[in-house]
Design a protein around this motif. Sequence first.
Motif, PDB file in Angstrom:
ATOM      1  N   LYS A 103       0.859  -1.288   0.040  1.00 12.68           N
ATOM      2  CA  LYS A 103      -0.017   0.216   0.094  1.00 12.68           C
ATOM      3  C   LYS A 103       0.764   1.226  -0.225  1.00 12.68           C
ATOM      4  N   ALA A 118      -6.757   9.111   0.186  1.00 12.65           N
ATOM      5  CA  ALA A 118      -6.668   9.474   1.381  1.00 12.65           C
ATOM      6  C   ALA A 118      -5.374   9.874   1.832  1.00 12.65           C
ATOM      7  N   VAL A 141      -9.396   4.936  10.157  1.00 15.05           N
ATOM      8  CA  VAL A 141      -9.071   3.707   9.096  1.00 15.05           C
ATOM      9  C   VAL A 141      -7.492   3.011   9.591  1.00 15.05           C
ATOM     10  N   LYS A 143      -4.771  -0.083   8.341  1.00 16.32           N
ATOM     11  CA  LYS A 143      -4.687  -1.251   7.352  1.00 16.32           C
ATOM     12  C   LYS A 143      -3.439  -1.850   7.459  1.00 16.32           C
ATOM     13  N   GLY A 150      -8.492  -8.388   1.789  1.00 14.68           N
ATOM     14  CA  GLY A 150      -9.603  -7.619   2.152  1.00 14.68           C
ATOM     15  C   GLY A 150      -9.757  -7.472   3.837  1.00 14.68           C
ATOM     16  N   VAL A 153      -8.238  -4.529   7.233  1.00 19.49           N
ATOM     17  CA  VAL A 153      -8.712  -3.166   7.459  1.00 19.49           C
ATOM     18  C   VAL A 153      -9.583  -3.009   8.489  1.00 19.49           C
ATOM     19  N   VAL A 155     -12.211  -0.105  10.288  1.00 23.33           N
ATOM     20  CA  VAL A 155     -12.968   1.137  10.020  1.00 23.33           C
ATOM     21  C   VAL A 155     -13.646   1.141  11.173  1.00 23.33           C
ATOM     22  N   GLU A 179      -5.175   6.022   7.708  1.00 24.40           N
ATOM     23  CA  GLU A 179      -5.752   6.746   6.640  1.00 24.40           C
ATOM     24  C   GLU A 179      -6.846   7.646   7.050  1.00 24.40           C
ATOM     25  N   ALA A 180      -7.099   8.685   6.425  1.00 26.82           N
ATOM     26  CA  ALA A 180      -8.072   9.607   6.694  1.00 26.82           C
ATOM     27  C   ALA A 180      -9.188   8.693   5.992  1.00 26.82           C
ATOM     28  N   PHE A 181     -10.449   9.138   6.632  1.00 21.39           N
ATOM     29  CA  PHE A 181     -11.729   8.359   6.190  1.00 21.39           C
ATOM     30  C   PHE A 181     -12.338   8.911   4.895  1.00 21.39           C
ATOM     31  N   LEU A 182     -12.626   8.176   3.907  1.00 23.00           N
ATOM     32  CA  LEU A 182     -13.200   8.667   2.657  1.00 23.00           C
ATOM     33  C   LEU A 182     -14.797   8.460   2.938  1.00 23.00           C
ATOM     34  N   GLU A 186     -18.620   3.649  -2.672  1.00 25.82           N
ATOM     35  CA  GLU A 186     -17.798   3.077  -3.200  1.00 25.82           C
ATOM     36  C   GLU A 186     -17.643   2.612  -4.544  1.00 25.82           C
ATOM     37  N   LYS A 208     -18.481  -5.011   1.317  1.00 27.16           N
ATOM     38  CA  LYS A 208     -17.266  -5.535   2.009  1.00 27.16           C
ATOM     39  C   LYS A 208     -17.621  -6.232   3.066  1.00 27.16           C
ATOM     40  N   ILE A 276      -9.146   4.573  -2.792  1.00 29.58           N
ATOM     41  CA  ILE A 276      -9.253   3.591  -1.594  1.00 29.58           C
ATOM     42  C   ILE A 276      -7.979   2.811  -1.763  1.00 29.58           C
ATOM     43  N   GLU A 277      -7.986   1.948  -2.649  1.00 27.08           N
ATOM     44  CA  GLU A 277      -6.813   1.087  -3.221  1.00 27.08           C
ATOM     45  C   GLU A 277      -6.871   0.655  -4.622  1.00 27.08           C
TER      46      GLU A 277
HETATM   47  P1  AMP Z   1      -9.111  -1.797   1.087  1.00 35.53           P
HETATM   48  O1  AMP Z   1      -8.465  -3.438   1.671  1.00 35.53           O
HETATM   49  O2  AMP Z   1      -8.154  -0.691   1.349  1.00 35.53           O
HETATM   50  O3  AMP Z   1      -9.752  -1.936  -0.065  1.00 35.53           O
HETATM   51  O4  AMP Z   1     -10.212  -1.583   2.420  1.00 35.53           O
HETATM   52  C1  AMP Z   1     -11.265  -2.475   2.653  1.00 35.53           C
HETATM   53  C2  AMP Z   1     -12.578  -1.778   2.767  1.00 35.53           C
HETATM   54  O5  AMP Z   1     -12.367  -0.732   3.997  1.00 35.53           O
HETATM   55  C3  AMP Z   1     -12.848  -0.702   1.687  1.00 35.53           C
HETATM   56  O6  AMP Z   1     -13.512  -1.316   0.400  1.00 35.53           O
HETATM   57  C4  AMP Z   1     -13.608   0.522   2.344  1.00 35.53           C
HETATM   58  O7  AMP Z   1     -14.958  -0.166   2.549  1.00 35.53           O
HETATM   59  C5  AMP Z   1     -13.092   0.553   3.737  1.00 35.53           C
HETATM   60  N1  AMP Z   1     -11.935   1.481   3.716  1.00 35.53           N
HETATM   61  C6  AMP Z   1     -10.514   1.540   3.455  1.00 35.53           C
HETATM   62  N2  AMP Z   1      -9.987   2.630   3.381  1.00 35.53           N
HETATM   63  C7  AMP Z   1     -11.059   3.438   3.590  1.00 35.53           C
HETATM   64  C8  AMP Z   1     -11.038   4.880   3.886  1.00 35.53           C
HETATM   65  N3  AMP Z   1      -9.867   5.558   3.717  1.00 35.53           N
HETATM   66  N4  AMP Z   1     -12.078   5.464   4.036  1.00 35.53           N
HETATM   67  C9  AMP Z   1     -13.199   4.816   4.242  1.00 35.53           C
HETATM   68  N5  AMP Z   1     -13.370   3.622   4.052  1.00 35.53           N
HETATM   69  C10 AMP Z   1     -12.338   2.714   3.972  1.00 35.53           C
END
Ligand code: AMP
Length: 431
Positions: A103, A118, A141, A143, A150, A153, A155, A179-182, A186, A208, A276-277
């Motif tokens: 990441k 973010a 957030v 990770k 998946g 993470v 949140v 990370e800052a929350f978005l 999605e 998710k 987000i990723e």
């Molecule tokens: P990721 O493994 O990075 O895809 O994160 C898994 C899930 O966590 C994402 O699909 C989002 O639902 C949630 N998530 C991850 N990062 C954020 C973020 N910065 N803000 C809000 N939700 C997040």
Amino acid sequence: MRVLVVGSGAREHAIVLAMAQDPGVTALACAPGNAGTAAVAEQRGLDVLDPAAAAALAVDWKADLVVVGPEMPLVAGVADAVRAAGIACFGPSAAASRIEGSKSFAKDVMEAAGVSTAASEIVDNPAHLDAALSRFAPPYVVKDDGLAAGKGVVVSPDFDTARAHASTLLDTGHPVLLEAFLDGPEVSLFCLVDGETVVPLLPAQDFKRVGDDDTGPNTGGMGAYTPLPWASPSLADELVASIVAPVAAEMVRRGTPFTGLLYAGLALTSAGPAVIEFNCRFGDPETQVVLALLRTPLARLLHATATGELAAQPPLQWSEGAAVTVVVAAEGYPGLPRLGDVISGADADGVLHGGTRRRDDGAVVSTGGRVLSVVGTGADLVLARDDAYRRLENVHLAGSHHRTDIALRAARGEVTIPRRPEVVTRSGDIH
Ligand code: AMP
Ligand code: GLY
């Protein structure tokens, strides 16, 4: 064309089924596959994390194209080994797969490409955790910096929950990304990428969390739908222009061009789309719905991407209507799943196999957490949902669970992109 698909999930079952419908495909194999793929493709044993074994199988089976489904073999270098053996491979090199495998690498590429994501901070020393976490506002957030299917993470609005997850990761030697929350809905945007050429597929949405109404822990994905009736028809092209094309160009600039499927996981926030990723492969379960609507022959398209011919392909063709998939998960998932249960109804149309194998007595049994992915289609999301849930009624697996609200809010027209805070200009107009 002889096509070998590497992997054993419902995504690979969807890819194999799409390949089987391509008149250009003369032979199809899946390694290691599952009970579902075995009904359509030759099944070959393979340790997918062994690049030399994958290349040897591709040569031995005389594959013209290898399609690698999951991220772990890509990060391990399977695509490099297959290409070194002189066989076309749909999937990025190990170097380019770092866009998913690390990441912090992805953040670095995004920053260089000027792409919105973010704000974040890496913590690798537990002594720095509290101070770092305090620099963020809730919801927090947290990770795992590396691959975690998946599930790495958390949140949470609660400082202590966030800190506990971060501490657990740090204690096991994993650097943590804060990370800052978005805010905002999605979107999963899959793009075929061949160097600087980027062709988007239909945007999809993934679910998710394990429970209805987005409750409970994160999973690999409990369902998906496409297209997005709440989004502008130009969304995919806008996201390509502002996000995916600049990232693809940055990968070329770094000498690690991306070839294969680049998956942008985005949030459509009040301040605009933000990443987000990135993933370096097709998403699961979104692939099950995206390929259900793709009419362009898949083998030719992926072969063209793998051989530098993507720019010369005609525009993609899509079926009208919508597709919805609902994942049937084993008892215990996303924790330790219960395995080895007999599944009935698994051979029906629209039932894609995620974690299954056929026993010697012919019974299909569960071998993983996400066991099946039931796909429905229809003229709109309401009908596609009805179709998926009707098919699901005929499937039985003791102790299994699934979400009952996949695509429900979208079908009801309840998904919205948060509005930008109103800006008052000097003339007094509100924008
Ligand atoms: P990721 O493994 O990075 O895809 O994160 C898994 C899930 O966590 C994402 O699909 C989002 O639902 C949630 N998530 C991850 N990062 C954020 C973020 N910065 N803000 C809000 N939700 C997040
Ligand atoms: N659906 C999420 C993923 O494939 O990573």
